[in-house]
Design a protein around this motif. Structure first.
Motif, PDB file in Angstrom:
ATOM      1  N   THR A 215     100.531  61.664  46.406  1.00  0.00           N
ATOM      2  CA  THR A 215     100.395  60.473  47.256  1.00  0.00           C
ATOM      3  C   THR A 215      99.062  60.484  48.001  1.00  0.00           C
ATOM      4  O   THR A 215      98.868  59.740  48.954  1.00  0.00           O
ATOM      5  CB  THR A 215     101.561  60.429  48.267  1.00  0.00           C
ATOM      6  N   ASP A 216      98.144  61.384  47.557  1.00  0.00           N
ATOM      7  CA  ASP A 216      96.867  61.438  48.268  1.00  0.00           C
ATOM      8  C   ASP A 216      95.832  60.452  47.723  1.00  0.00           C
ATOM      9  O   ASP A 216      94.831  60.172  48.371  1.00  0.00           O
ATOM     10  CB  ASP A 216      96.293  62.875  48.270  1.00  0.00           C
ATOM     11  N   ASP A 217      96.080  59.922  46.533  1.00  0.00           N
ATOM     12  CA  ASP A 217      95.149  58.935  45.980  1.00  0.00           C
ATOM     13  C   ASP A 217      95.685  57.551  46.343  1.00  0.00           C
ATOM     14  O   ASP A 217      96.784  57.174  45.933  1.00  0.00           O
ATOM     15  CB  ASP A 217      95.075  59.137  44.451  1.00  0.00           C
ATOM     16  N   GLU A 218      94.888  56.831  47.114  1.00  0.00           N
ATOM     17  CA  GLU A 218      95.349  55.528  47.634  1.00  0.00           C
ATOM     18  C   GLU A 218      95.857  54.585  46.553  1.00  0.00           C
ATOM     19  O   GLU A 218      96.839  53.876  46.736  1.00  0.00           O
ATOM     20  CB  GLU A 218      94.183  54.844  48.355  1.00  0.00           C
ATOM     21  N   ALA A 219      95.155  54.619  45.405  1.00  0.00           N
ATOM     22  CA  ALA A 219      95.490  53.672  44.338  1.00  0.00           C
ATOM     23  C   ALA A 219      96.925  53.825  43.848  1.00  0.00           C
ATOM     24  O   ALA A 219      97.532  52.850  43.400  1.00  0.00           O
ATOM     25  CB  ALA A 219      94.512  53.857  43.178  1.00  0.00           C
ATOM     26  N   VAL A 220      97.437  55.050  43.901  1.00  0.00           N
ATOM     27  CA  VAL A 220      98.792  55.269  43.352  1.00  0.00           C
ATOM     28  C   VAL A 220      99.767  55.806  44.397  1.00  0.00           C
ATOM     29  O   VAL A 220     100.917  56.089  44.078  1.00  0.00           O
ATOM     30  CB  VAL A 220      98.748  56.242  42.146  1.00  0.00           C
ATOM     31  N   ALA A 221      99.290  55.930  45.633  1.00  0.00           N
ATOM     32  CA  ALA A 221     100.120  56.551  46.669  1.00  0.00           C
ATOM     33  C   ALA A 221     101.445  55.818  46.848  1.00  0.00           C
ATOM     34  O   ALA A 221     102.508  56.452  46.911  1.00  0.00           O
ATOM     35  CB  ALA A 221      99.359  56.605  47.984  1.00  0.00           C
ATOM     36  N   GLU A 222     101.380  54.489  46.854  1.00  0.00           N
ATOM     37  CA  GLU A 222     102.582  53.725  47.148  1.00  0.00           C
ATOM     38  C   GLU A 222     103.621  53.864  46.038  1.00  0.00           C
ATOM     39  O   GLU A 222     104.765  54.267  46.286  1.00  0.00           O
ATOM     40  CB  GLU A 222     102.218  52.257  47.364  1.00  0.00           C
ATOM     41  N   ILE A 223     103.154  53.611  44.812  1.00  0.00           N
ATOM     42  CA  ILE A 223     104.117  53.681  43.688  1.00  0.00           C
ATOM     43  C   ILE A 223     104.664  55.103  43.545  1.00  0.00           C
ATOM     44  O   ILE A 223     105.861  55.300  43.332  1.00  0.00           O
ATOM     45  CB  ILE A 223     103.489  53.166  42.365  1.00  0.00           C
ATOM     46  N   ASN A 224     103.779  56.084  43.736  1.00  0.00           N
ATOM     47  CA  ASN A 224     104.240  57.467  43.594  1.00  0.00           C
ATOM     48  C   ASN A 224     105.266  57.845  44.654  1.00  0.00           C
ATOM     49  O   ASN A 224     106.251  58.521  44.348  1.00  0.00           O
ATOM     50  CB  ASN A 224     103.059  58.444  43.643  1.00  0.00           C
ATOM     51  N   LEU A 272     110.142  56.782  34.247  1.00  0.00           N
ATOM     52  CA  LEU A 272     109.684  58.064  33.721  1.00  0.00           C
ATOM     53  C   LEU A 272     108.395  57.870  32.920  1.00  0.00           C
ATOM     54  O   LEU A 272     107.419  58.605  33.103  1.00  0.00           O
ATOM     55  CB  LEU A 272     110.764  58.694  32.820  1.00  0.00           C
ATOM     56  N   ARG A 273     108.387  56.860  32.036  1.00  0.00           N
ATOM     57  CA  ARG A 273     107.205  56.632  31.203  1.00  0.00           C
ATOM     58  C   ARG A 273     105.999  56.306  32.075  1.00  0.00           C
ATOM     59  O   ARG A 273     104.901  56.816  31.859  1.00  0.00           O
ATOM     60  CB  ARG A 273     107.473  55.486  30.214  1.00  0.00           C
ATOM     61  N   GLU A 274     106.254  55.486  33.099  1.00  0.00           N
ATOM     62  CA  GLU A 274     105.180  55.077  34.005  1.00  0.00           C
ATOM     63  C   GLU A 274     104.578  56.307  34.704  1.00  0.00           C
ATOM     64  O   GLU A 274     103.372  56.492  34.743  1.00  0.00           O
ATOM     65  CB  GLU A 274     105.785  54.119  35.044  1.00  0.00           C
ATOM     66  N   MET A 275     105.462  57.132  35.227  1.00  0.00           N
ATOM     67  CA  MET A 275     105.013  58.289  36.016  1.00  0.00           C
ATOM     68  C   MET A 275     104.392  59.373  35.142  1.00  0.00           C
ATOM     69  O   MET A 275     103.371  59.956  35.479  1.00  0.00           O
ATOM     70  CB  MET A 275     106.204  58.902  36.779  1.00  0.00           C
ATOM     71  N   LEU A 276     105.024  59.620  34.001  1.00  0.00           N
ATOM     72  CA  LEU A 276     104.602  60.733  33.154  1.00  0.00           C
ATOM     73  C   LEU A 276     103.336  60.410  32.371  1.00  0.00           C
ATOM     74  O   LEU A 276     102.428  61.234  32.286  1.00  0.00           O
ATOM     75  CB  LEU A 276     105.742  61.082  32.177  1.00  0.00           C
TER      76      LEU A 276
END
Ligand code: GTP
Ligand code: MG
Length: 425
Positions: A215-224, A272-276
């Motif tokens: 969650t340290d990268d702003e671009a993906v912090a929210e979704i992650n 899962l596909r999105e995250m992995l």
């Protein structure tokens, strides 16, 4: 430059300058992307879960292809790791994907997780050996280090098995673990919700560290961070296509309805596909290198005697460590040699004593037999003498009888003559 000037120079604040015009180093990220694309990527997935839990089906569903698969038997004598590497291409990006199956895991016969740990360590060791080579070729080295372990949980709706907890605990410092509930279509929605909570609380109370989407990268912090709350993902796999409305979708068809793999209200496959694959593949690769491999490397190098500083906080000398290790090794070698020599001497002494004992026994036996033989000989000799005496006696008697007989014969033959003479007279 004097030492004080150097110190002042290095302590100085860095100053920001503005450029007079376009220089061109803003293309650095593009250069990096282009280089990476040319080089290609490797990604290695380890699937751990009991036989028939749906590992192969999920892999096929995730990458929308058909990988080679062969069903595992339930009667493997031990857990065996089976890696398969594939070259995949999407647009102009090449992915060297390795899927490693832990065949036979969780079966009745052998539930041991050790082969899995050994496999992961071997891949780290291979990489470390490549790094330590004088002529390294990390650029085109096929990196086989496991980037993610998909841990397939059986959808019991009850709780994690102790095997699951033990295995994940053993693996969590070596690999990024993403736990997933397999065959999630076999469990009802409310049960699944409770099961997820139960699993997470069991993992926490047993101190099992699973992979957290960064969650340290702003671009993906929210979704992650949203996705972290959905762990463990409850997935359904299928390579079958079913017509829903006027669209063909991957789904599992049952007499009472259709479970759509990519429908987020049916299961977490898309998450899962999105995250992995789509969001965190690079982070998984990075974490493997910077966290898990780094830990392995540090422990291994420390074990080999390397340190960052020596006991006097002076920079560590490779030459000294090498010499110390060499001396240690030679000392150990000498000790072992001496031990073996002593062992050999003892063995020789033992054998010598045994041989002497055997010789003495044989000698005694020989003497005993000799005595018996002499006794027998003496007895035979005595018997012979007795017989000889008997024979002599017999002969003497025989001669006497013969003489007697001849005398009496003579006497009888002379008597008629005398009678005749008497008659004539
Ligand atoms: P091994 O490699 O032999 O250990 O098996 P596996 O874990 O690879 O399982 P595989 O994908 O071969 O699937 C085993 C069976 O489970 C097949 O009949 C699949 O159709 C079925 N299956 C796979 N995924 C799912 C799922 O999500 N739900 C249900 N209900 N069945 C599934
Ligand atoms: Mg399989």
């Amino acid at each position: 430059m004097a030492a004080t000037d150097l110190e002042r120079f290095s302590n100085e604040e860095k100053r920001s300058l503005s450029l007079g015009g376009h220089v061109g180093f803003d293309s650095l990220p593009d250069q990096l992307v282009s280089k990476s694309v040319t080089q290609g990527f490797s990604f290695n997935i380890l699937c751990v879960g009991e036989t028939g839990i749906g590992k192969s089906t999920l892999m096929n569903t995730l990458f929308n292809t058909t990988f080679e698969t062969e069903e595992a038997s339930h009667y493997e004598s031990a857990v065996r790791l089976r890696p398969r590497t594939y070259d995949l291409q999407e647009s102009n990006v090449h992915l060297k994907l390795t899927i490693v199956d832990a065949v036979g895991f969780g079966d009745q016969i052998n539930k041991d997780e050790r082969p899995i740990v050994e496999y992961i360590d071997t891949q780290f060791e291979n990489y470390l050996q490549e790094e330590l080579k004088i002529r390294r070729s990390l650029f085109n080295y096929h990196d086989t280090r496991i980037h993610v372990c998909l841990y397939f949980i059986t959808p019991t709706g009850h709780s994690l098995k102790s095997l699951d907890l033990v295995t994940m605990k053993k693996l969590d410092s070596k690999v990024n673990i993403i736990p997933i509930i397999a065959k999630a279509d076999t469990i009802s929605k409310s049960e699944l919700h409770k099961f997820k909570i139960k699993i997470m609380s069991e993992l926490v109370s047993n101190g099992v560290q699973i992979y957290q989407f960064p969650t340290d990268d702003e671009a993906v912090a929210e979704i992650n961070s949203v996705m972290n709350a959905h762990l463990p993902f409850a997935v359904v796999g299928s390579t079958e296509e079913v017509k829903v409305g006027n669209k063909l979708v991957r789904a599992r068809q049952y007499p009472w309805g259709v479970v759509q793999v990519e429908n987020e209200s049916h299961c977490d496959f898309v998450k899962l596909r999105e995250m992995l694959i789509r969001v965190n593949m690079e982070d998984l690769r990075e974490q493997t290198h910077t966290r898990h491999y780094e830990l392995y490397r540090r422990c291994k190098l420390e074990e080999m005697g390397f340190k960052d500083t020596d006991p006097d906080s002076q920079p560590f000398s490779l030459q000294e460590t090498y010499e110390t290790k060499r001396k240690e090794f030679l000392g150990e070698l000498q000790r072992k040699e001496e031990e073996m020599r002593q062992m050999f001497v003892n063995k020789v002494k033992e054998t010598e004593a045994e041989l002497k004992e055997k010789e003495r026994e044989l000698h005694e036996k020989f003497e005993h037999l000799k005595r018996i033989h002499q006794e027998e000989k003496r007895k035979v000799e005595e018997k012979r003498r007795e017989l000889e005496e008997e024979m002599n006696m017999f002969n003497r008697r025989k001669v006497a009888v013969e003489t007697l007989q001849s005398h009496s014969l003579q006497a009888t033959s002379q008597q008629p003559l005398k009678k005749d003479k008497d008659k004539k007279n």
